[in-house]
Design a protein around this motif. Structure first.
Motif: not given
Length: 312
Positions: A140-147, A171-181, A200-206, A226-229
């Motif tokens: 997965h592009a962002f929702g994978d622990p190793w990624v 950090a540029c953010c789509g699904g939050g993989g980079l930000t979480a890392g 801003d799905m990540v910002g709203q979710a936070m 930067l357009q994950p649902l």
């Protein structure tokens, strides 16, 4: 769950195959900060980090079965690059309207591309169907622990290059993989996800503490990367109570950042890769001498980039 120990392991693995990307000084207003030039990765984006960490963690049977990924283009190229180097079959689910330069580069690396309609089709469902039919491991592009851990390796490099942990990372953010890392890599830094207006799905979710999905009538954005649902629970679990508040940027602010990067840093940056710089230039957060701005991708087609440079 991804861990800081995993981020450190990923950084060690990546250091054996890739040199650190440059950390370049940049003056914005009266403040000198830093940009991390991930646009200079072999695939033109930071996504190579998570892909390499994930694919090298596969066992022999998993490698033989191949991998499936979903991506608008940068993760696609990261997975395809790693798969080619490791001799693993890769199938990438990509939107029909992905930039042609990203489609061509992914195909050139030997990956099979399966297109889906955006909007209209669920890319995760398309990938799940492929795996059900053929087998393989989802990367997965962002929702994978190793990624997530792999993307965080950029934060380990930044700390080594600065000689200290940064005070703030944009950090540029789509699904939050980079930000979480980056949160795992630099636990004392203020790590801000930067997303396009209306995406801003990540910002709203936070802020809400739960997954938030993009509205059916979400505005168009030039930031195709930067357009994950919606983000995933694994990302939100890392980000909640640890990441700094999310920031949003407009297309005009992103274009201004692309022009700034080209004229001041001599770097070609795609729209999604310029979002963090756009937030910095627009004064959406205070900068200091230990602020780091991620330039996450440079895969843009010549015509649209030329049009951006010509506009004002």
């Amino acid at each position: 769950m991804p861990t800081r120990a995993g981020v450190l392991e990923a950084a060690e693995k990546i250091a054996t195959i890739l040199p650190p990307t440059p950390l370049l000084p940049v003056t914005i207003g009266e403040v000198q900060s830093w940009v991390k030039a991930e646009v200079l990765q072999p695939v033109g984006a930071f996504k190579i980090r998570g892909a390499w960490h994930r694919l090298t963690a596969l066992d022999a049977d998993e490698r033989a079965a191949g991998v499936v990924a979903v991506s608008s283009g940068n993760h696609a190229q990261g997975v395809a690059w790693a798969a080619k180097r490791l001799g693993i079959r890769a199938t990438i689910v990509m939107p029909h309207d992905a930039p042609q330069v990203k489609l061509d580069a992914t195909k050139a690396l030997g990956a099979e591309i399966v297109l889906y309609q955006r909007p209209g089709e669920d890319r995760d469902a398309v990938a799940a169907g492929i795996i059900a039919e053929r087998g393989g491991t989802l990367v997965h592009a962002f929702g994978d622990p190793w990624v997530i851990e792999g993307q965080g390796s950029a934060g380990i490099e930044i700390t080594a290059q600065l000689g200290r942990e940064p005070t703030r990372i944009l950090a540029c953010c789509g699904g939050g993989g980079l930000t979480a890392g980056l949160v795992l890599a630099c636990p004392d830094a203020q790590v801000h996800p930067v997303e396009p207006v209306g995406w801003d799905m990540v910002g709203q979710a936070m802020r809400s503490g739960d997954i938030v999905s993009a509205a059916p009538d979400a505005p168009k954005t030039i930031c195709d990367a930067l357009q994950p649902l919606a983000t995933k629970l694994v990302n939100l679990a890392v980000l909640m109570n640890h990441a700094a508040p999310g920031l949003v940027v407009s297309d005009d602010e992103v274009r201004a950042a692309q022009r700034f990067a080209f004229s001041q840093l001599r770097l070609v940056v795609e729209p999604g890769g310029a979002a963090a710089l756009a937030a910095a230039l627009a004064g959406k957060v205070a900068l200091d001498g230990h602020t780091v701005i991620m330039l996450t991708g440079g895969n843009t087609d010549p015509a649209s980039f030329a049009a951006t440079l010509a506009s004002s």
